[in-house]
Design a protein around this motif. Structure first.
Motif, PDB file in Angstrom:
ATOM      1  N   ASN B   2      -4.504   9.454   6.083  1.00  0.00           N
ATOM      2  CA  ASN B   2      -5.941   8.903   6.065  1.00  0.00           C
ATOM      3  C   ASN B   2      -6.333   7.800   5.165  1.00  0.00           C
ATOM      4  O   ASN B   2      -7.265   7.361   4.962  1.00  0.00           O
ATOM      5  CB  ASN B   2      -6.992   9.835   6.023  1.00  0.00           C
ATOM      6  CG  ASN B   2      -6.640  10.941   7.550  1.00  0.00           C
ATOM      7  OD1 ASN B   2      -6.686  10.102   8.560  1.00  0.00           O
ATOM      8  ND2 ASN B   2      -6.531  11.936   7.292  1.00  0.00           N
ATOM      9  N   PRO B  74     -12.729  11.873  -4.042  1.00  0.00           N
ATOM     10  CA  PRO B  74     -13.880  12.955  -3.764  1.00  0.00           C
ATOM     11  C   PRO B  74     -13.759  13.779  -4.754  1.00  0.00           C
ATOM     12  O   PRO B  74     -12.650  14.091  -5.459  1.00  0.00           O
ATOM     13  CB  PRO B  74     -13.131  13.574  -2.600  1.00  0.00           C
ATOM     14  CG  PRO B  74     -11.747  13.093  -2.395  1.00  0.00           C
ATOM     15  CD  PRO B  74     -11.847  11.835  -3.074  1.00  0.00           C
ATOM     16  N   GLN B 139      -3.696  12.773   3.408  1.00  0.00           N
ATOM     17  CA  GLN B 139      -4.769  13.656   4.065  1.00  0.00           C
ATOM     18  C   GLN B 139      -5.965  13.513   4.035  1.00  0.00           C
ATOM     19  O   GLN B 139      -6.966  13.170   4.733  1.00  0.00           O
ATOM     20  CB  GLN B 139      -4.311  14.856   4.330  1.00  0.00           C
ATOM     21  CG  GLN B 139      -5.011  15.987   5.058  1.00  0.00           C
ATOM     22  CD  GLN B 139      -4.893  15.519   6.736  1.00  0.00           C
ATOM     23  OE1 GLN B 139      -4.062  15.254   7.183  1.00  0.00           O
ATOM     24  NE2 GLN B 139      -6.267  15.609   7.272  1.00  0.00           N
ATOM     25  N   ALA B 140      -6.360  14.041   2.552  1.00  0.00           N
ATOM     26  CA  ALA B 140      -7.878  14.272   2.326  1.00  0.00           C
ATOM     27  C   ALA B 140      -8.525  12.958   1.337  1.00  0.00           C
ATOM     28  O   ALA B 140      -9.661  12.934   1.087  1.00  0.00           O
ATOM     29  CB  ALA B 140      -8.100  15.037   1.159  1.00  0.00           C
ATOM     30  N   ARG B 141      -7.650  11.739   1.884  1.00  0.00           N
ATOM     31  CA  ARG B 141      -8.037  10.478   0.772  1.00  0.00           C
ATOM     32  C   ARG B 141      -8.532  10.642  -0.531  1.00  0.00           C
ATOM     33  O   ARG B 141      -9.698  10.443  -0.913  1.00  0.00           O
ATOM     34  CB  ARG B 141      -9.408  10.140   1.658  1.00  0.00           C
ATOM     35  CG  ARG B 141      -9.155   9.483   3.154  1.00  0.00           C
ATOM     36  CD  ARG B 141     -10.517   8.545   3.519  1.00  0.00           C
ATOM     37  NE  ARG B 141     -10.241   8.042   4.719  1.00  0.00           N
ATOM     38  CZ  ARG B 141     -10.934   7.741   6.047  1.00  0.00           C
ATOM     39  NH1 ARG B 141     -12.487   7.867   5.627  1.00  0.00           N
ATOM     40  NH2 ARG B 141     -10.548   7.273   7.031  1.00  0.00           N
ATOM     41  N   ASP B 142      -7.711  11.292  -1.299  1.00  0.00           N
ATOM     42  CA  ASP B 142      -7.900  11.459  -2.731  1.00  0.00           C
ATOM     43  C   ASP B 142      -6.791  10.659  -3.239  1.00  0.00           C
ATOM     44  O   ASP B 142      -5.752  10.275  -2.370  1.00  0.00           O
ATOM     45  CB  ASP B 142      -7.540  13.022  -2.773  1.00  0.00           C
ATOM     46  CG  ASP B 142      -8.271  13.373  -4.408  1.00  0.00           C
ATOM     47  OD1 ASP B 142      -8.499  12.648  -5.292  1.00  0.00           O
ATOM     48  OD2 ASP B 142      -8.248  14.679  -4.459  1.00  0.00           O
TER      49      ASP B 142
END
Lengths: 237, 237
Positions: B2, B74, B139-142
Motif C-alpha cells: 500500500n 503512522p 502493508q501498513a503504510r509505515d
C-alpha cells in the motif's frame, strides 16, 4: 491440537474412543509423541470436554479410555462475522483464526473487489471449510463448529438478509476512514462486517450505513484481512 | 503493497525515484497493474510519506516523480515485544503482523520450549528478517523499520537486560492461567512477553513475575502465537 475432538463415530461406548483418521493419528505420533498412559484433553463435537487416557497408539489407530467429558466448551463470542471472501490461502488461515477466537456465525460475502475466481476455489468445498474450522477448534479447545454461509451476491445479502440480522444485533462496519474508533469491550450481540483487500467500494459502504450499520476504524494503518479480523475481535470482545 | 517504500538508493534526486528490485517492479506490474500517470503513495525509509506519479514502468525499473513526502508515518505502539522464537514459518508471518500493527522494538527470546533448531533457521538471517519487516511496513503504510534483537539465552536476558527494560516500562507477561485479564486501551510504555507454543515453563514464569512483570491472560482459549500476539496488541493499545 490442544484437544482431541471426537466425532460421534469415534466413540465406541461411554468409556472408549477410537481415533482412526490419519491426520490425528499422525499428529499424536509425530507432534505430540504421545505414549500409552498419557492423559489428554478430549472433547465431543458439539458437546463437553474432559480428560482421557491413551490406551494404545499404532500407525492406524489411537484408543482412549474416556474419563469425564462434563466441562462446557469455552464461551462463544456474541458476534456474527460477515467477511468479504478472502483469497483462498488467506481464507484458510482466517477460518482457523476466527474459529479459535470463538466466532460461531460466519457469512462469506461477495463484494465488488472480491475476485470472482475465488468463488470457484476448492477451499470453499464443505469438506475443506470443515477441516479448517476443526483445526481452529482443536487449537482453542472448543467443540462447537461455527455455521458458515456463503452469500454470493452483495445486493441480495443487503436486501434479503441484512435487515433480519440487524434486528437483534448492533451492526459495525469496519472500514478505513470511518468516523468512530473501534469500540472496546462491548458485550452486546454484534454483526461485524469486514471488507476485502482493497476495501468495500463507496456504494457498498453507503448501502451498509443506510441499513443501520455504524462505521468504525482501526486507525491509520492498513492491515491484512486476517490481521484486521483478529484485531477487531480482540478489541470488541 | 500500500506504499512504495523507497530506500535512499532509490532516490535519484528530490523529485525522481527509481525502483529497480525485481520484487517491487513485478508487484507493480502484476498485482497493481500500474500504468504511467498513476498517482501512488510513496515513503522514504525512516522518513516521510507522500504522493508520487508513475513516470515509466518496464520489466526492470519503475520511475516516479516525487510530489511531496512530508506526512509523518503512522504512530508507533508504545511497546517492546519480547517473543519466544516461533517456528520459522510462523516467525515470518508474525514479523509481518507485528510490524504492520506498529511494533518498533522486538526481542526474539530463547525459552525452554523453543526448539533449538529454530535458531539455525535461514529465516533468522538479517536479510530475511528485514524482508518480512519491509512487507509489514508496505502493508501498513509505515516507513520506520522495527529494531529486532536476538536473545539466545533466557537467563542472561532475565538477569542482564530485563531490569533495564522494566525500569521505564510496565511489564506484562501473557500466559494462560495468569490472574488478570489482559487490560484494554492502556497508553503507557509496555514490555509485553509472549511465550512459545506450549508456553513458558513454570520456572520461567516465576522468574518473570519475580522481576516485576504482571501476569495477564486472554481467556480460556489457547491461541496460536500469531493470533495471540495480534489479539494482545489490539486489546492493549
Amino acid at each position: 491440537m490442544n484437544l482431541i475432538l471426537l466425532s460421534p463415530d469415534d466413540i465406541e461406548h461411554d468409556h472408549l474412543a477410537r481415533v482412526r483418521d490419519p491426520r490425528r493419528v499422525t499428529h499424536l505420533r509425530e507432534v505430540h509423541r504421545a505414549r500409552v498412559g498419557d492423559a489428554m484433553t478430549l472433547g465431543v463435537a458439539g458437546g463437553g470436554i474432559g480428560r482421557g487416557e491413551l490406551l494404545s497408539l499404532d500407525a492406524d489407530e489411537a484408543r482412549f479410555a474416556i474419563d469425564t467429558l462434563d466441562q462446557a466448551p469455552p464461551p462463544a463470542l456474541p458476534v456474527h462475522l460477515v467477511l468479504a471472501l478472502p483469497r483462498p490461502r488467506m481464507l484458510a488461515r482466517t477460518l482457523e483464526h476466527v474459529t479459535a477466537l470463538g466466532v460461531k456465525q460466519l457469512t462469506l460475502l461477495h463484494t465488488r473487489r472480491v475476485e470472482k475466481s475465488y468463488w470457484q476455489s476448492p477451499e470453499l468445498s464443505p469438506a475443506k471449510i470443515q477441516a479448517h474450522l476443526t483445526l481452529g477448534l482443536e487449537q482453542a479447545r472448543d467443540t462447537v463448529l461455527p455455521d458458515v454461509t456463503l452469500a454470493r451476491g452483495f445486493r441480495p445479502f443487503v436486501e434479503d438478509h441484512l435487515p433480519e440480522l440487524l434486528a437483534a444485533r448492533r451492526g459495525l462496519l469496519a472500514h478505513p476512514g470511518m468516523p468512530i474508533s473501534c469500540p472496546r469491550g462491548i458485550d452486546a450481540p454484534t454483526l461485524l462486517l469486514v471488507g476485502p483487500e482493497g476495501g468495500f467500494i463507496e456504494w457498498e459502504v453507503e448501502r451498509l450505513l443506510a441499513a443501520g450499520c455504524e462505521g468504525i476504524h482501526l486507525g491509520p494503518r492498513i492491515l491484512r484481512v486476517e490481521t484486521a479480523v483478529t484485531a477487531l475481535l480482540a478489541r470488541l470482545f
